[in-house]
Every structure is written in C-alpha cells, then in structure tokens.
Motif scaffolding. Sequence first.
Motif, PDB file in Angstrom:
ATOM      1  N   UNK A 379      48.215  43.185  39.820  1.00 24.68           N
ATOM      2  CA  UNK A 379      48.827  42.046  39.136  1.00 24.68           C
ATOM      3  C   UNK A 379      49.786  41.148  40.009  1.00 24.68           C
ATOM      4  N   UNK A 380      49.728  39.916  39.597  1.00 20.51           N
ATOM      5  CA  UNK A 380      50.755  38.872  40.133  1.00 20.51           C
ATOM      6  C   UNK A 380      51.157  38.041  39.004  1.00 20.51           C
ATOM      7  N   UNK A 381      52.404  38.295  38.877  1.00 23.27           N
ATOM      8  CA  UNK A 381      53.456  37.760  37.797  1.00 23.27           C
ATOM      9  C   UNK A 381      54.812  37.814  37.776  1.00 23.27           C
ATOM     10  N   UNK A 382      55.220  37.838  39.067  1.00 32.63           N
ATOM     11  CA  UNK A 382      56.617  37.698  39.542  1.00 32.63           C
ATOM     12  C   UNK A 382      57.060  36.599  39.248  1.00 32.63           C
ATOM     13  N   UNK A 383      57.945  36.181  38.505  1.00 32.67           N
ATOM     14  CA  UNK A 383      58.566  34.843  38.100  1.00 32.67           C
ATOM     15  C   UNK A 383      59.949  34.728  38.333  1.00 32.67           C
ATOM     16  N   UNK A 394      49.400  33.232  37.262  1.00 33.95           N
ATOM     17  CA  UNK A 394      49.873  34.480  37.211  1.00 33.95           C
ATOM     18  C   UNK A 394      48.949  35.370  36.256  1.00 33.95           C
ATOM     19  N   UNK A 395      48.651  36.726  36.397  1.00 35.42           N
ATOM     20  CA  UNK A 395      47.743  37.467  35.859  1.00 35.42           C
ATOM     21  C   UNK A 395      47.206  38.608  36.125  1.00 35.42           C
ATOM     22  N   UNK A 396      46.170  39.317  35.950  1.00 39.65           N
ATOM     23  CA  UNK A 396      45.620  40.810  36.121  1.00 39.65           C
ATOM     24  C   UNK A 396      44.529  40.356  36.735  1.00 39.65           C
ATOM     25  N   UNK A 397      44.372  40.981  38.018  1.00 32.04           N
ATOM     26  CA  UNK A 397      43.039  40.706  38.925  1.00 32.04           C
ATOM     27  C   UNK A 397      42.553  42.016  39.122  1.00 32.04           C
ATOM     28  N   UNK A 407      35.524  43.721  54.634  1.00 30.04           N
ATOM     29  CA  UNK A 407      36.671  43.045  54.211  1.00 30.04           C
ATOM     30  C   UNK A 407      36.668  41.571  54.376  1.00 30.04           C
ATOM     31  N   UNK A 408      37.281  41.055  53.492  1.00 33.00           N
ATOM     32  CA  UNK A 408      38.104  41.216  52.185  1.00 33.00           C
ATOM     33  C   UNK A 408      37.168  41.684  50.992  1.00 33.00           C
ATOM     34  N   UNK A 409      37.754  41.973  49.971  1.00 38.56           N
ATOM     35  CA  UNK A 409      36.823  42.429  48.697  1.00 38.56           C
ATOM     36  C   UNK A 409      36.799  41.337  47.732  1.00 38.56           C
ATOM     37  N   UNK A 410      35.634  41.468  46.828  1.00 35.02           N
ATOM     38  CA  UNK A 410      35.327  40.539  45.854  1.00 35.02           C
ATOM     39  C   UNK A 410      36.385  40.445  44.785  1.00 35.02           C
ATOM     40  N   UNK A 411      36.944  39.348  44.577  1.00 35.52           N
ATOM     41  CA  UNK A 411      38.194  39.049  43.694  1.00 35.52           C
ATOM     42  C   UNK A 411      37.280  38.732  42.249  1.00 35.52           C
ATOM     43  N   UNK A 412      37.851  39.089  41.321  1.00 35.20           N
ATOM     44  CA  UNK A 412      37.500  39.153  39.851  1.00 35.20           C
ATOM     45  C   UNK A 412      38.924  38.632  39.083  1.00 35.20           C
ATOM     46  N   UNK A 413      38.932  37.613  38.560  1.00 31.43           N
ATOM     47  CA  UNK A 413      39.979  37.364  37.555  1.00 31.43           C
ATOM     48  C   UNK A 413      39.962  37.928  36.157  1.00 31.43           C
ATOM     49  N   UNK A 414      40.712  38.979  35.642  1.00 26.88           N
ATOM     50  CA  UNK A 414      40.462  39.703  34.404  1.00 26.88           C
ATOM     51  C   UNK A 414      41.077  38.694  33.495  1.00 26.88           C
ATOM     52  N   UNK A 415      42.410  38.586  33.442  1.00 26.12           N
ATOM     53  CA  UNK A 415      42.844  37.597  32.440  1.00 26.12           C
ATOM     54  C   UNK A 415      44.276  36.927  32.877  1.00 26.12           C
ATOM     55  N   UNK A 416      44.520  35.872  32.425  1.00 29.27           N
ATOM     56  CA  UNK A 416      45.717  35.383  32.853  1.00 29.27           C
ATOM     57  C   UNK A 416      47.053  35.914  31.708  1.00 29.27           C
ATOM     58  N   UNK A 417      48.001  35.941  32.457  1.00 25.82           N
ATOM     59  CA  UNK A 417      49.210  36.775  31.688  1.00 25.82           C
ATOM     60  C   UNK A 417      50.461  36.329  32.276  1.00 25.82           C
ATOM     61  N   UNK A 460      46.398  45.011  25.747  1.00 25.03           N
ATOM     62  CA  UNK A 460      45.178  45.640  26.105  1.00 25.03           C
ATOM     63  C   UNK A 460      43.782  45.072  26.433  1.00 25.03           C
ATOM     64  N   UNK A 461      43.365  44.879  27.407  1.00 24.25           N
ATOM     65  CA  UNK A 461      42.055  44.035  27.743  1.00 24.25           C
ATOM     66  C   UNK A 461      40.964  44.984  27.828  1.00 24.25           C
ATOM     67  N   UNK A 462      40.219  44.851  26.619  1.00 19.45           N
ATOM     68  CA  UNK A 462      39.146  45.916  26.423  1.00 19.45           C
ATOM     69  C   UNK A 462      37.752  45.265  27.076  1.00 19.45           C
ATOM     70  N   UNK A 463      37.222  46.350  27.960  1.00 22.28           N
ATOM     71  CA  UNK A 463      36.032  45.852  28.632  1.00 22.28           C
ATOM     72  C   UNK A 463      34.702  45.663  27.701  1.00 22.28           C
ATOM     73  N   UNK A 464      34.104  44.489  27.900  1.00 23.20           N
ATOM     74  CA  UNK A 464      33.149  44.096  27.010  1.00 23.20           C
ATOM     75  C   UNK A 464      32.045  43.886  28.000  1.00 23.20           C
ATOM     76  N   UNK A 465      32.009  43.529  29.258  1.00 27.19           N
ATOM     77  CA  UNK A 465      30.968  43.545  29.927  1.00 27.19           C
ATOM     78  C   UNK A 465      31.286  43.911  31.397  1.00 27.19           C
ATOM     79  N   UNK A 466      30.329  43.624  32.469  1.00 29.12           N
ATOM     80  CA  UNK A 466      30.544  44.254  33.612  1.00 29.12           C
ATOM     81  C   UNK A 466      31.575  43.557  34.338  1.00 29.12           C
TER      82      UNK A 466
END
Length: 529
Positions: A379-383, A394-397, A407-417, A460-466
């Motif tokens: 999470x990155x959302x320190x404001x 900011x959001x969940x990654x 390294x580094x590892x592959x980044x996926x943006x899950x949701x802005x928050x 609640x971020x529901x997994x709907x795909x890969x």
Amino acid sequence: MHALRSRLGQGRWLAIVVLVLIVLAGGAAGYLYRQRESRPPSRVAVDPPKGDIETQVHHFCGGCHAYPPAETFPKQHWQHEVESGYRFFSTAGKQLRPPPIDDVLKYYVARAPEELPPIPAAAAPHPLPVRLEPIQLPGPALPEAYAISHLNIVRLFDAKRPDLLACDMRNNVVMALQPYADKPSWKILGKAPHPAHAEVVDLDGDGALDILVAGLGSFQPTDIRCGSVVWLRGGKDGTFTPIPLLEDVGRVADVQAADFRSIGKLDLVVASFGWNNIGSLYYLENQTTDWSKPKFAAHELDDRHGAVHVPVVDLNGDGKPDFVTLFAQEHETIVAFVNDGNGKFKKETIFPGPHPAYGSSGIQMVDMNADGRLDVLYTNGDTLDAPFLLKPYHGVQWLENPGDGTFPWKHHAIAPFYGAHRAVAVDLCGAGKMDVFAVSFLPPEHFPERHKHNLDSILLLERTGSASFARHSLAKTTCDHVTCVAGDLYGTGRQDLVTAVFTNNKSDHMATIWKNLGTQRLLEPRMKH
C-alpha cells in the motif's frame, strides 16, 4: 492529533522536493501525522551546475532520491515544496550544487497541473459474493481516544483457537481479545512506549509464549532516540513481564524473530523508522546464555531511516529465513535481504518507488497468484504531510515474484485508493483466489472532503481475473483506520475481516469484526428454514 504514519513520521526530500512522511506502524505501522519543523526558507548561496534548468533539476534531485515529477503536486503547492527542499538540503551536508531556487520554482510551476485529477473508483457491477456481518467491539476503559496501530490474529491462550492482538499507540498498551468467548472483552497484557507492532513468539524457548513489541517511544514524530524493542515475557500464570531488549535508537516500527543462523536461537530484525535524521535497519544477534539477562548484539544492516515493515520469509527456498523491508520517507523502496546463513544478508531491490511522494505505508508477503511463490502486497497512501492533499497515485499494488531470482519484481496496480494505509490478502469466498481487504487513513481535521466526496474508507477488492479486481466499498467517509487483518476467528472455515479505529476522538467501539457468513449459495438453505 497524530496518526500512524506520523507515528513513524513521514520523511524529507533532501533535494528539491521534500515530503516529511511519517509512518505507525501501521502499521503502522505507521506509521501518525507528519509535522515539518517551522523554519524560514534559506536560499543556498552556491554556484549552480552548468546546463539548462531541466538538466540541473534532474541532476540535483536525482542525487539523493528519485526525481520528483512536476505532476505530483498542483501548481499552488510547489513553492512550499521547493522551499522545504532547500531548507532540508541546507542542513543535510550533501555535496551537490543546487540551481537557483527561483529557477527551480518556475520549472515546477510551469509543468505542474492546476489540480490533481480524481482517481477512477468505479464500483463493481455486481454485489459482493459473500455476506459480511459487522460486529462492533467496545474497547477497554482507557484515558485517551483509541489509536490502534496494529492488529494481529494469534494463538496466545489456546493453540486451537485464535485471539486478536492489538496495539494502542496513544494509550501505550498491548491487549488481546478472545472472540470465541461468550462475552468477548479486551484484556490488557502489558505496556510499551507507544507500541506500533506486536508479534507472538516463544523467544526464550521455555514453552510459554511471549510478545515482541516495537516501541516508537513518542507519539509525535521526533529525531530523539526514544525507540525500543520490548519483550513481554510470558509466564506460566498467563502474565507478561516487560523487558527491554533494545533502547536508544530511532522510533521502532516493527520487530520480527527468526533463527537466521540455524543454531537454535532466535535473532531479531528491527525496523528503526526514526524520522528525518536518524533511523536504521538492525539485525540483533542473540548472544543470550542466561535469560534473566538477555543479550543481543546490534548490527546495522542499512543506515536508511524510514523502515516500516520487516516480514520474515524464505524467498529462495533454501531453508534459511530471509526478510523484506519497506523503506518509506524519501526512499520509497522495497528491499529483499537474502540470508547467507551466517548473519549476513545480500540486498536486492524488489521495487524502486517512482518518486519521493509515493507515500509507502505497508507490505504483506503473500502468494497472490497461487504459483507457489511469495509476492508483495503493497500500500502507498500516506498523505499526512502538509499541505494535505488527496493524491491519485496512491493505492494498492501487487509486486509479482518472477520466480527466477531476478529483481525488481513485476508491478501490478490493483486499485487506486486515497489514504491507503494497510491491505491484506484473503480468500474470502474459499475459491482458492486471493481477494484484497484494505483500509484508509484520512483524518477529518486534515481531510474534511472525505465527507463531501463520500470517499471509500474500507474496501474489499474481489479477484475477477489473473490481475483484475472488482471494487466493493464496505464503508465510506470514516477513514480512521491504519490497520486490518483477516483470518478464521470462529472456526467456520471462512475468513473473517477485522478493522480498528485510529482517531483523535472518543469512540463507542474500538474494533469491528466483519463476520463472514458465507457465499450466497451457502446462505440459501439457511434462508429456507
């Protein structure tokens, strides 16, 4: 008036742009409102480097941290950021030649947007597939408003049934609750100086479980060496005796134990967050021969301040415990510390944050895609740095482990928050896929717009795909959370969710259990009876 990240204290940009990022810890954690020192801006009288202003800015800012893009702040805020950056630079002792401050300010204002854009936050087109029943839990009678910096699900009193463990950063207590009891109530187990994190472990091997506590030592951000590690030594009678294992360091946000040397002794790894000028990552080598006088030798593994979390995992499957560290402040990076088995660790960067305003707030090590490899949920959302802004980046990654040791590892943006402070992975439906439970922290005294814009506070971020997730809001506007946890609290085989409050105001409840009543298919037979 100081939340979990300020607890940790958000950091500074040593060059052009400084965000004083504080974390509880959570965290908190932070992990805690950040506060800047009030000093007049100083104009640094040195010759600027050669070249056009864009080249000068990139060279100067990139000398201490990632270059801060102009779009990270609106035009009206850049004077504050640039002046703050030059103030910190003037006292940092860095061997860099800054460009003229007025030229730098013009550079950023010319390129910055008038306002930051809103985040895309479309709700899921379908209802949540499980039913959650919120159960509010009153807290114990404490003198100050609840500031729960950390929640943990542990087996402290009964090896077969889970307990909730909580740290109250403002009231200086560690407490536990047995949710399976007829009348669950919180029991204070011990005290620690502004606790940010607590872990259950049998440190001395006597068969009685203990609690390791990361103590910030100060609710407000400070560079005073007030941090500590406190061992709440468990007795056979169920009581806990506080024993300091580490003192006189920067504010401590996390502590974890593992047998790093494979000798049958638990060593410790300590995230000393500190604040602006102090803070380090420590390895504490267990040299104890008499547990009435515990002895740990501290070795500094990294001199960066801002360490938030240090989860212990075996990253490469060699049977030796490694650990991962999230560095906040201006570093905004996640680093793997790979263990050679002799108390030495090799550093590998899992994720380099894109800029110093990224607002790192927490990590969890978890296999997100069922490939047998641990990933990072981030999470990155320190404001909590003035001026207080809602930031669309900011959001969940999710940082996906490639599995080949690179390294580094592959980044996926899950949701802005907005204000994302903590997230945990959870198989909510029992379908073998990881959903994400996340909470935000946007205190009303700094973010009154949380009501105006009806902002999400619990997701609640529901997994709907890969790598796709549907957004379900469990609560809005009450963005008073810096920690959350998931686990089967009632022995139903279903994963429940827990949140707790971190607020400056008195509350009629301290925590909420979101009891999982199962999927709609499971509920239908009950509804027919």
